[in-house]
Design a protein around this motif. Structure first.
Motif, PDB file in Angstrom:
ATOM      1  N   LEU A   1       5.162  13.623  17.199  1.00  0.00           N
ATOM      2  CA  LEU A   1       5.780  12.608  15.851  1.00  0.00           C
ATOM      3  C   LEU A   1       5.518  13.238  14.809  1.00  0.00           C
ATOM      4  CD1 LEU A   1       5.210   9.116  17.770  1.00  0.00           C
ATOM      5  CD2 LEU A   1       6.804   9.729  17.377  1.00  0.00           C
ATOM      6  N   SER A   2       6.188  12.533  13.697  1.00  0.00           N
ATOM      7  CA  SER A   2       6.129  13.017  12.252  1.00  0.00           C
ATOM      8  C   SER A   2       5.084  12.052  11.559  1.00  0.00           C
ATOM      9  CB  SER A   2       7.758  13.311  11.834  1.00  0.00           C
ATOM     10  OG  SER A   2       6.980  13.608  10.157  1.00  0.00           O
ATOM     11  N   PRO A   3       4.301  12.623  10.795  1.00  0.00           N
ATOM     12  CA  PRO A   3       3.396  11.574  10.317  1.00  0.00           C
ATOM     13  C   PRO A   3       4.215  10.329   9.683  1.00  0.00           C
ATOM     14  CG  PRO A   3       2.074  13.361  10.283  1.00  0.00           C
ATOM     15  CD  PRO A   3       3.906  13.981  10.399  1.00  0.00           C
ATOM     16  N   SER A   4       5.526  10.401   9.342  1.00  0.00           N
ATOM     17  CA  SER A   4       6.516   9.625   8.128  1.00  0.00           C
ATOM     18  C   SER A   4       7.233   9.119   9.226  1.00  0.00           C
ATOM     19  CB  SER A   4       7.233  10.583   7.471  1.00  0.00           C
ATOM     20  OG  SER A   4       8.608  11.216   7.964  1.00  0.00           O
ATOM     21  N   GLU A   5       7.441   8.714  10.428  1.00  0.00           N
ATOM     22  CA  GLU A   5       7.340   8.078  11.053  1.00  0.00           C
ATOM     23  C   GLU A   5       6.908   6.895  12.268  1.00  0.00           C
ATOM     24  OE1 GLU A   5      10.769  10.785  14.207  1.00  0.00           O
ATOM     25  OE2 GLU A   5       8.734  11.249  14.719  1.00  0.00           O
ATOM     26  N   VAL A   6       5.767   6.854  11.494  1.00  0.00           N
ATOM     27  CA  VAL A   6       4.450   5.826  12.083  1.00  0.00           C
ATOM     28  C   VAL A   6       4.315   4.994  11.725  1.00  0.00           C
ATOM     29  CG1 VAL A   6       4.371   7.359  14.570  1.00  0.00           C
ATOM     30  CG2 VAL A   6       2.404   7.432  12.229  1.00  0.00           C
ATOM     31  N   PRO A   7       4.073   4.140  10.752  1.00  0.00           N
ATOM     32  CA  PRO A   7       3.276   3.240  10.203  1.00  0.00           C
ATOM     33  C   PRO A   7       1.857   4.000   9.549  1.00  0.00           C
ATOM     34  CG  PRO A   7       3.724   1.836  11.708  1.00  0.00           C
ATOM     35  CD  PRO A   7       3.962   3.100  12.016  1.00  0.00           C
ATOM     36  N   GLY A   8       2.202   3.236   7.920  1.00  0.00           N
ATOM     37  CA  GLY A   8       0.694   3.816   6.904  1.00  0.00           C
ATOM     38  C   GLY A   8      -0.759   3.374   6.228  1.00  0.00           C
ATOM     39  N   SER A   9       0.450   1.719   7.636  1.00  0.00           N
ATOM     40  CA  SER A   9      -0.771   0.997   6.273  1.00  0.00           C
ATOM     41  C   SER A   9      -0.731  -0.220   7.761  1.00  0.00           C
ATOM     42  CB  SER A   9      -0.695  -0.270   5.256  1.00  0.00           C
ATOM     43  OG  SER A   9       0.722  -0.794   5.050  1.00  0.00           O
ATOM     44  N   VAL A  10      -1.553  -1.577   7.903  1.00  0.00           N
ATOM     45  CA  VAL A  10      -1.546  -2.094   8.284  1.00  0.00           C
ATOM     46  C   VAL A  10      -0.363  -3.508   8.243  1.00  0.00           C
ATOM     47  CG1 VAL A  10      -2.598  -4.790   8.711  1.00  0.00           C
ATOM     48  CG2 VAL A  10      -4.377  -2.539   8.654  1.00  0.00           C
ATOM     49  N   ALA A  11       0.176  -3.599   6.848  1.00  0.00           N
ATOM     50  CA  ALA A  11       1.597  -4.526   6.908  1.00  0.00           C
ATOM     51  C   ALA A  11       2.600  -3.910   7.761  1.00  0.00           C
ATOM     52  CB  ALA A  11       1.453  -4.168   5.308  1.00  0.00           C
ATOM     53  N   GLU A  12       2.881  -2.221   7.750  1.00  0.00           N
ATOM     54  CA  GLU A  12       3.383  -1.909   8.040  1.00  0.00           C
ATOM     55  C   GLU A  12       3.960  -1.838   9.648  1.00  0.00           C
ATOM     56  OE1 GLU A  12       3.902   3.388   6.718  1.00  0.00           O
ATOM     57  OE2 GLU A  12       3.716   1.437   4.661  1.00  0.00           O
ATOM     58  N   MET A  13       2.350  -1.427  10.023  1.00  0.00           N
ATOM     59  CA  MET A  13       2.164  -1.441  11.757  1.00  0.00           C
ATOM     60  C   MET A  13       2.948  -2.735  11.845  1.00  0.00           C
ATOM     61  SD  MET A  13      -1.016  -1.126  13.927  1.00  0.00           S
ATOM     62  CE  MET A  13      -2.258  -1.595  13.392  1.00  0.00           C
ATOM     63  N   ARG A  14       2.251  -3.972  11.111  1.00  0.00           N
ATOM     64  CA  ARG A  14       2.558  -5.840  11.387  1.00  0.00           C
ATOM     65  C   ARG A  14       4.530  -5.468  11.631  1.00  0.00           C
ATOM     66  NH1 ARG A  14      -1.631  -8.519   8.484  1.00  0.00           N
ATOM     67  NH2 ARG A  14      -3.830  -8.394  10.112  1.00  0.00           N
ATOM     68  N   ASP A  15       4.864  -5.129  10.662  1.00  0.00           N
ATOM     69  CA  ASP A  15       6.025  -5.337  10.101  1.00  0.00           C
ATOM     70  C   ASP A  15       7.514  -3.982  11.769  1.00  0.00           C
ATOM     71  OD1 ASP A  15       6.225  -6.787   8.377  1.00  0.00           O
ATOM     72  OD2 ASP A  15       6.449  -4.789   6.823  1.00  0.00           O
ATOM     73  N   TYR A  16       6.630  -3.334  12.028  1.00  0.00           N
ATOM     74  CA  TYR A  16       7.145  -2.519  13.361  1.00  0.00           C
ATOM     75  C   TYR A  16       6.988  -3.225  14.374  1.00  0.00           C
ATOM     76  CZ  TYR A  16       7.157   0.767  16.354  1.00  0.00           C
ATOM     77  OH  TYR A  16       7.692   1.728  18.017  1.00  0.00           O
ATOM     78  N   ILE A  17       6.139  -3.676  14.625  1.00  0.00           N
ATOM     79  CA  ILE A  17       5.724  -4.546  15.694  1.00  0.00           C
ATOM     80  C   ILE A  17       6.786  -5.949  15.700  1.00  0.00           C
ATOM     81  CG2 ILE A  17       4.241  -6.121  17.520  1.00  0.00           C
ATOM     82  CD1 ILE A  17       1.759  -3.908  16.328  1.00  0.00           C
ATOM     83  N   GLU A  18       6.703  -6.465  14.691  1.00  0.00           N
ATOM     84  CA  GLU A  18       7.090  -7.168  15.134  1.00  0.00           C
ATOM     85  C   GLU A  18       9.165  -7.098  15.068  1.00  0.00           C
ATOM     86  OE1 GLU A  18       8.649 -11.404  14.429  1.00  0.00           O
ATOM     87  OE2 GLU A  18       6.193 -10.462  14.202  1.00  0.00           O
ATOM     88  N   ALA A  19       9.800  -6.380  14.431  1.00  0.00           N
ATOM     89  CA  ALA A  19      10.565  -5.818  14.751  1.00  0.00           C
ATOM     90  C   ALA A  19      11.369  -5.004  16.079  1.00  0.00           C
ATOM     91  CB  ALA A  19      11.534  -4.497  13.358  1.00  0.00           C
ATOM     92  N   GLU A  20      10.472  -4.804  16.672  1.00  0.00           N
ATOM     93  CA  GLU A  20      10.236  -4.546  17.687  1.00  0.00           C
ATOM     94  C   GLU A  20      10.002  -5.386  19.129  1.00  0.00           C
ATOM     95  OE1 GLU A  20      10.547  -1.051  19.111  1.00  0.00           O
ATOM     96  OE2 GLU A  20      11.670  -0.396  17.414  1.00  0.00           O
ATOM     97  N   ARG A  21       9.819  -6.480  18.910  1.00  0.00           N
ATOM     98  CA  ARG A  21       9.764  -7.679  19.311  1.00  0.00           C
ATOM     99  C   ARG A  21      10.724  -7.947  20.559  1.00  0.00           C
ATOM    100  NH1 ARG A  21       6.647 -12.756  17.423  1.00  0.00           N
ATOM    101  NH2 ARG A  21       7.693 -13.882  19.230  1.00  0.00           N
TER     102      ARG A  21
END
Length: 269
Positions: A153-173
C-alpha cells in the motif's frame, strides 16, 4: 549508524508492541479482518489459517512476519515484504455475491486488514493501561504507514491519525458483515491441535478468544451475533488491565521475547 528497521528506539511502536497483552490485539485484528467479506474470503479460499491441522504453523509464520516488520533491519523487512507481496500477487478468490474473481492484493481489502491491525493493537494497549497520550496514539497510527508500504500500500492510502482511522472505519461499516461460510472453520480453529509443549496455550485459547471478541466495538460484536452492551465493554477493559498488571509480575527474561529485550535495552540507552 545501527539499522533499527522501520521504527526504532524513539518510536511509540517499539514501546507498545513488545508487551505480551498485545497478543489479544493480534486476535482482535483477525476478528476485524473477518468482517470484510473479500478479505475473509481471500483467507478462506487460499489460506491454511482456518484448517485446524495447519493453524499453528500459519500462526507462527504470521507472528514471524510481525516480528521482522517491527524489529528487523531494513533488509530483513524488505525481504519479508517482498515474499508477502509476491504471494498476494499470485493468488485470487471468488466473490460468490457477484461472481467476480479478485486478487488478494487489491488495495481495498489490504487497507481494511491494515487498519484493523493498527486499531486493534492501539485499542488493546490503551485499554490495558499502557500509558499512551493522545499524541502518542496519533504517532502510533502515523508510524504504521511504513508498515502498510511493506504489504504494497502507499502510505498516503492509509490513515495517519486516530481521527482519520475512526473516519475510515465508520465509512467502511455499511459494507461489513460476517460471511456465513467462515463460521464452521472459525469454530474448528479454536480447537487447533497445538504441539504438546503448548498445552497451556491451548487451554487458555478459549479465554483469550473470548476476551478478543469482547474488545471489539459493539457494532462489530453485533455483526458476529454476540451481545454488545456497555457492561461488556467494562468487563473487557477491566480484564485487559488485570491481565496486563498480572503479567508485570513475570520476570522480564520470561515476559519479553529476545527481540523485545534487545529493543528495551536500546531504548533505555
Amino acid at each position: 549508524m545501527e539499522d533499527h528497521g522501520l521504527f526504532g528506539p524513539h518510536s511509540v511502536t517499539w514501546r507498545v508492541m513488545g508487551e505480551p497483552i498485545l497478543l489479544v490485539g493480534g486476535f482482535r485484528a483477525l476478528l476485524m479482518q473477518g468482517l470484510h467479506p473479500r478479505a475473509m474470503r481471500g483467507v478462506l479460499q487460499n489460506s491454511a489459517l482456518m484448517d485446524p491441522a495447519e493453524a499453528w504453523s500459519r500462526f507462527q509464520r504470521t507472528t514471524e512476519f510481525v516480528r521482522v516488520r517491527t524489529y528487523g533491519t531494513q533488509a530483513e523487512v524488505a525481504r519479508a515484504g517482498a515474499r508477502v507481496r509476491k504471494i498476494h500477487a499470485t493468488l485470487s478468490a471468488l466473490d460468490p455475491d457477484t461472481g467476480e474473481r479478485f486478487r488478494l492484493d487489491e488495495p481495498e481489502a489490504l487497507r481494511w486488514v491494515h487498519v484493523g491491525e493498527v486499531d486493534s493493537y492501539l485499542s488493546v494497549a490503551r485499554r490495558a493501561g499502557i500509558g499512551l497520550s493522545h499524541a502518542d496514539a496519533d504517532r502510533f497510527v502515523a508510524e504504521w504507514r511504513a508498515a502498510a508500504e511493506v504489504v504494497g500500500l502507499s502510505p498516503s492510502e492509509v490513515p495517519g491519525s486516530v481521527a482519520e482511522m475512526r473516519d475510515y472505519i465508520e465509512a467502511e461499516r455499511p459494507g461489513l458483515r460476517f460471511v456465513p461460510e467462515a463460521s464452521h472453520p472459525l469454530r474448528l480453529s479454536l480447537n487447533a491441535p497445538l504441539p504438546f509443549y503448548l498445552a497451556p496455550v491451548k487451554a487458555a485459547l478459549p479465554a483469550l478468544t473470548l476476551l478478543a471478541f469482547a474488545t471489539l466495538p459493539r457494532w462489530a460484536r453485533r455483526l458476529y451475533g454476540l451481545p454488545a452492551t456497555p457492561v461488556g465493554d467494562l468487563w473487557a477493559t477491566a480484564s485487559l488491565r488485570a491481565l496486563h498488571a498480572g503479567l508485570g509480575f513475570v520476570p522480564a527474561q520470561v515476559r519479553y521475547a529476545p527481540d523485545v529485550r534487545r529493543a528495551r535495552r536500546i531504548m533505555a540507552a
